[in-house]
Design a protein around this motif. Structure first.
Motif, PDB file in Angstrom:
ATOM      1  N   LYS A 149     -47.375  34.019  39.158  1.00 42.88           N
ATOM      2  CA  LYS A 149     -47.463  32.625  39.574  1.00 42.88           C
ATOM      3  C   LYS A 149     -46.338  31.809  38.943  1.00 42.88           C
ATOM      4  CE  LYS A 149     -52.451  32.478  40.385  1.00 42.88           C
ATOM      5  NZ  LYS A 149     -53.726  31.782  40.061  1.00 42.88           N
ATOM      6  N   THR A 150     -45.587  31.110  39.768  1.00 45.40           N
ATOM      7  CA  THR A 150     -44.523  30.242  39.267  1.00 45.40           C
ATOM      8  C   THR A 150     -45.116  28.921  38.796  1.00 45.40           C
ATOM      9  OG1 THR A 150     -44.098  29.159  41.388  1.00 45.40           O
ATOM     10  CG2 THR A 150     -42.946  31.257  40.955  1.00 45.40           C
ATOM     11  N   ILE A 151     -44.299  28.142  38.096  1.00 45.80           N
ATOM     12  CA  ILE A 151     -44.744  26.824  37.649  1.00 45.80           C
ATOM     13  C   ILE A 151     -45.050  25.927  38.848  1.00 45.80           C
ATOM     14  CG2 ILE A 151     -42.354  25.995  37.464  1.00 45.80           C
ATOM     15  CD1 ILE A 151     -45.396  24.946  35.291  1.00 45.80           C
ATOM     16  N   LEU A 152     -44.362  26.147  39.958  1.00 48.17           N
ATOM     17  CA  LEU A 152     -44.649  25.377  41.171  1.00 48.17           C
ATOM     18  C   LEU A 152     -46.083  25.616  41.635  1.00 48.17           C
ATOM     19  CD1 LEU A 152     -41.310  26.578  42.486  1.00 48.17           C
ATOM     20  CD2 LEU A 152     -41.801  24.161  42.733  1.00 48.17           C
ATOM     21  N   GLU A 153     -46.483  26.873  41.632  1.00 47.00           N
ATOM     22  CA  GLU A 153     -47.838  27.218  42.069  1.00 47.00           C
ATOM     23  C   GLU A 153     -48.883  26.741  41.075  1.00 47.00           C
ATOM     24  OE1 GLU A 153     -50.504  31.165  43.321  1.00 47.00           O
ATOM     25  OE2 GLU A 153     -48.353  31.366  42.899  1.00 47.00           O
ATOM     26  N   ARG A 154     -48.607  26.917  39.794  1.00 46.43           N
ATOM     27  CA  ARG A 154     -49.569  26.506  38.773  1.00 46.43           C
ATOM     28  C   ARG A 154     -49.852  25.012  38.852  1.00 46.43           C
ATOM     29  NH1 ARG A 154     -47.036  29.604  33.467  1.00 46.43           N
ATOM     30  NH2 ARG A 154     -47.018  31.717  34.351  1.00 46.43           N
ATOM     31  N   LEU A 155     -48.794  24.232  39.021  1.00 45.08           N
ATOM     32  CA  LEU A 155     -48.983  22.784  39.117  1.00 45.08           C
ATOM     33  C   LEU A 155     -49.654  22.401  40.428  1.00 45.08           C
ATOM     34  CD1 LEU A 155     -45.631  21.432  37.637  1.00 45.08           C
ATOM     35  CD2 LEU A 155     -47.893  21.364  36.589  1.00 45.08           C
ATOM     36  N   ASN A 156     -49.255  23.056  41.504  1.00 45.47           N
ATOM     37  CA  ASN A 156     -49.822  22.727  42.808  1.00 45.47           C
ATOM     38  C   ASN A 156     -51.331  22.957  42.853  1.00 45.47           C
ATOM     39  OD1 ASN A 156     -49.226  21.876  45.594  1.00 45.47           O
ATOM     40  ND2 ASN A 156     -49.921  23.923  46.151  1.00 45.47           N
ATOM     41  N   ALA A 157     -51.818  23.840  41.988  1.00 49.63           N
ATOM     42  CA  ALA A 157     -53.252  24.132  41.940  1.00 49.63           C
ATOM     43  C   ALA A 157     -54.040  23.059  41.197  1.00 49.63           C
ATOM     44  CB  ALA A 157     -53.487  25.489  41.286  1.00 49.63           C
ATOM     45  N   GLN A 158     -53.332  22.167  40.488  1.00 54.93           N
ATOM     46  CA  GLN A 158     -53.997  21.103  39.752  1.00 54.93           C
ATOM     47  C   GLN A 158     -54.121  19.863  40.644  1.00 54.93           C
ATOM     48  OE1 GLN A 158     -52.180  20.405  35.911  1.00 54.93           O
ATOM     49  NE2 GLN A 158     -51.655  22.574  35.666  1.00 54.93           N
ATOM     50  N   PRO A 159     -55.276  19.233  40.676  1.00 57.81           N
ATOM     51  CA  PRO A 159     -55.490  18.096  41.584  1.00 57.81           C
ATOM     52  C   PRO A 159     -54.442  17.000  41.459  1.00 57.81           C
ATOM     53  CG  PRO A 159     -57.564  18.784  40.606  1.00 57.81           C
ATOM     54  CD  PRO A 159     -56.495  19.574  39.906  1.00 57.81           C
ATOM     55  N   GLU A 160     -54.008  16.699  40.230  1.00 60.82           N
ATOM     56  CA  GLU A 160     -53.058  15.603  40.050  1.00 60.82           C
ATOM     57  C   GLU A 160     -51.649  15.946  40.531  1.00 60.82           C
ATOM     58  OE1 GLU A 160     -53.607  17.374  35.829  1.00 60.82           O
ATOM     59  OE2 GLU A 160     -54.661  17.303  37.753  1.00 60.82           O
ATOM     60  N   PHE A 161     -51.385  17.241  40.774  1.00 63.37           N
ATOM     61  CA  PHE A 161     -50.064  17.657  41.243  1.00 63.37           C
ATOM     62  C   PHE A 161     -50.104  18.278  42.640  1.00 63.37           C
ATOM     63  CE2 PHE A 161     -49.569  17.880  36.573  1.00 63.37           C
ATOM     64  CZ  PHE A 161     -48.504  17.003  36.435  1.00 63.37           C
ATOM     65  N   LYS A 162     -51.244  18.213  43.299  1.00 59.55           N
ATOM     66  CA  LYS A 162     -51.370  18.822  44.621  1.00 59.55           C
ATOM     67  C   LYS A 162     -50.313  18.261  45.569  1.00 59.55           C
ATOM     68  CE  LYS A 162     -53.582  21.532  47.520  1.00 59.55           C
ATOM     69  NZ  LYS A 162     -53.608  22.999  47.308  1.00 59.55           N
ATOM     70  N   ASN A 163     -49.559  19.165  46.206  1.00 59.34           N
ATOM     71  CA  ASN A 163     -48.495  18.793  47.150  1.00 59.34           C
ATOM     72  C   ASN A 163     -47.373  17.991  46.497  1.00 59.34           C
ATOM     73  OD1 ASN A 163     -49.925  20.016  49.314  1.00 59.34           O
ATOM     74  ND2 ASN A 163     -51.159  18.161  49.557  1.00 59.34           N
ATOM     75  N   SER A 164     -47.214  18.157  45.180  1.00 59.09           N
ATOM     76  CA  SER A 164     -46.167  17.428  44.461  1.00 59.09           C
ATOM     77  C   SER A 164     -45.085  18.350  43.912  1.00 59.09           C
ATOM     78  CB  SER A 164     -46.777  16.621  43.302  1.00 59.09           C
ATOM     79  OG  SER A 164     -47.571  15.569  43.799  1.00 59.09           O
ATOM     80  N   THR A 165     -45.070  19.604  44.372  1.00 56.02           N
ATOM     81  CA  THR A 165     -44.017  20.531  43.976  1.00 56.02           C
ATOM     82  C   THR A 165     -43.357  21.081  45.231  1.00 56.02           C
ATOM     83  OG1 THR A 165     -45.386  22.544  43.947  1.00 56.02           O
ATOM     84  CG2 THR A 165     -45.370  21.181  41.949  1.00 56.02           C
ATOM     85  N   ALA A 166     -42.064  21.368  45.139  1.00 55.47           N
ATOM     86  CA  ALA A 166     -41.344  21.884  46.305  1.00 55.47           C
ATOM     87  C   ALA A 166     -40.091  22.611  45.864  1.00 55.47           C
ATOM     88  CB  ALA A 166     -40.978  20.750  47.263  1.00 55.47           C
ATOM     89  N   LEU A 167     -39.659  23.553  46.692  1.00 55.36           N
ATOM     90  CA  LEU A 167     -38.413  24.284  46.438  1.00 55.36           C
ATOM     91  C   LEU A 167     -37.602  24.353  47.722  1.00 55.36           C
ATOM     92  CD1 LEU A 167     -37.792  27.512  44.424  1.00 55.36           C
ATOM     93  CD2 LEU A 167     -36.956  27.359  46.779  1.00 55.36           C
ATOM     94  N   PHE A 168     -36.314  24.043  47.606  1.00 47.07           N
ATOM     95  CA  PHE A 168     -35.360  24.195  48.698  1.00 47.07           C
ATOM     96  C   PHE A 168     -34.258  25.134  48.220  1.00 47.07           C
ATOM     97  CE2 PHE A 168     -37.681  20.586  50.019  1.00 47.07           C
ATOM     98  CZ  PHE A 168     -37.506  20.446  51.388  1.00 47.07           C
TER      99      PHE A 168
END
Length: 295
Positions: A149-168
């Motif tokens: 699990k990347t840090i993007l996924e770990r944060l995205n799983a937390q309610p306060e960070f839901k849909n707040s991570t992205a990679l391009f």
């Protein structure tokens, strides 16, 4: 082997200067995000520390095997003075960011950093950057979904960070590195389009991406990656945004040192524009840590 730069606001400097090596996960968890700040991580794939700290390499610059027009390229990138060569190639990264933030990786001055994995290529490197751990079973660039699990996924799983991570990213393997199948993180990579309503010129850039041939079958031109990422940042305001540029690595592998230098220079221009955008955007201004590194 690589380099690492942080550009931070004055209040964050005392914490940031203590960070060494590839401790990006600690940064995300304990410094920036814990303080309700934002993090933008930019990776410049395949960029060598030698060019970052010393500018163009004279031996390669004059090698006709790797440069089609040595005299013309020398006029653009060569100067006997190291600092001038830096400014000719990557002035924003080596002057502005380095002076206002922290820079690590000039081996000639004893500032060293290296990946911890034994493979020294892309997928293992990005896994290490984004998870903070080495997994020696990841030993190829194959399109295999990452079990970690990347840090993007770990944060995205937390309610306060839901849909707040992205990679391009320019490289089309990133959906597998971030494991979008499991993580549901927003990833746009390779030749993926963006939503036509994301920004005013989205439909045009989507069309141009299909019309302008890339030299590679699995890496798009960095201009599309950067423009898509910038537009997404302004529209969606992610707390953690990763932008991975790839041209430098592929031009280097192809033996085109001239194109490698020009791409590195353009990457520096992207960084300047990115920081100016961050510092002129509400919610990001004086509240964002910019990290620049290589894989």
């Amino acid at each position: 082997m690589g380099f690492l730069l942080y550009k931070v606001d004055e209040n964050t400097m005392k914490s940031m200067i203590k960070i060494t090596g590839l401790s990006l996960i600690l940064l995300f968890n304990n410094v920036a995000l814990a303080a309700q700040q934002n993090v933008v991580l930019v990776t410049l794939d395949g960029v060598r520390w030698q060019e970052v700290f010393n500018g163009a390499d004279k031996n390669l610059l004059n090698n006709k095997e790797f440069v089609k027009q040595p005299a013309q390229l020398s006029n653009e990138f060569w100067d006997e003075r190291v600092q001038q060569r830096q400014q000719l190639l990557m002035p924003f990264l080596t002057q502005t960011i380095a002076k206002q933030g922290v820079i690590i990786g000039d081996r000639a001055k004893g500032s060293t950093m290296s990946v911890s994995n034994p493979w020294y290529f892309s997928y293992p490197g990005y896994n290490e950057i984004l998870t903070g751990e080495v997994d020696e079973s990841i030993n190829s660039n194959d399109k295999v979904f990452n079990p970690n699990k990347t840090i993007l996924e770990r944060l995205n799983a937390q309610p306060e960070f839901k849909n707040s991570t992205a990679l391009f990213g320019s490289w089309d393997v990133f959906p597998f590195i971030v494991n979008t199948q499991r993580s549901k993180v927003q990833v746009n990579a390779g030749f993926m389009p963006v939503a036509d309503d994301l920004f005013a010129d989205a439909a045009l850039l989507n069309a141009l991406q299909t019309e302008i041939p890339s030299p590679w079958h699995n890496v798009r031109l960095d201009s599309f990656t950067y423009r898509f990422a910038k537009a997404y940042m302004l529209a969606k305001k992610p707390r953690l945004l990763v932008i991975s540029l790839g041209e430098t690595d592929d031009f280097a592998h192809d033996g085109h040192y001239d194109a490698y230098l020009k791409s590195a220079k353009q990457s520096d221009a992207f960084l300047k524009d990115l920081w100016q955008t961050i510092q002129s955007t509400a919610g990001y201004k004086n509240n964002t840590t910019l990290i620049v590194t290589t894989d």
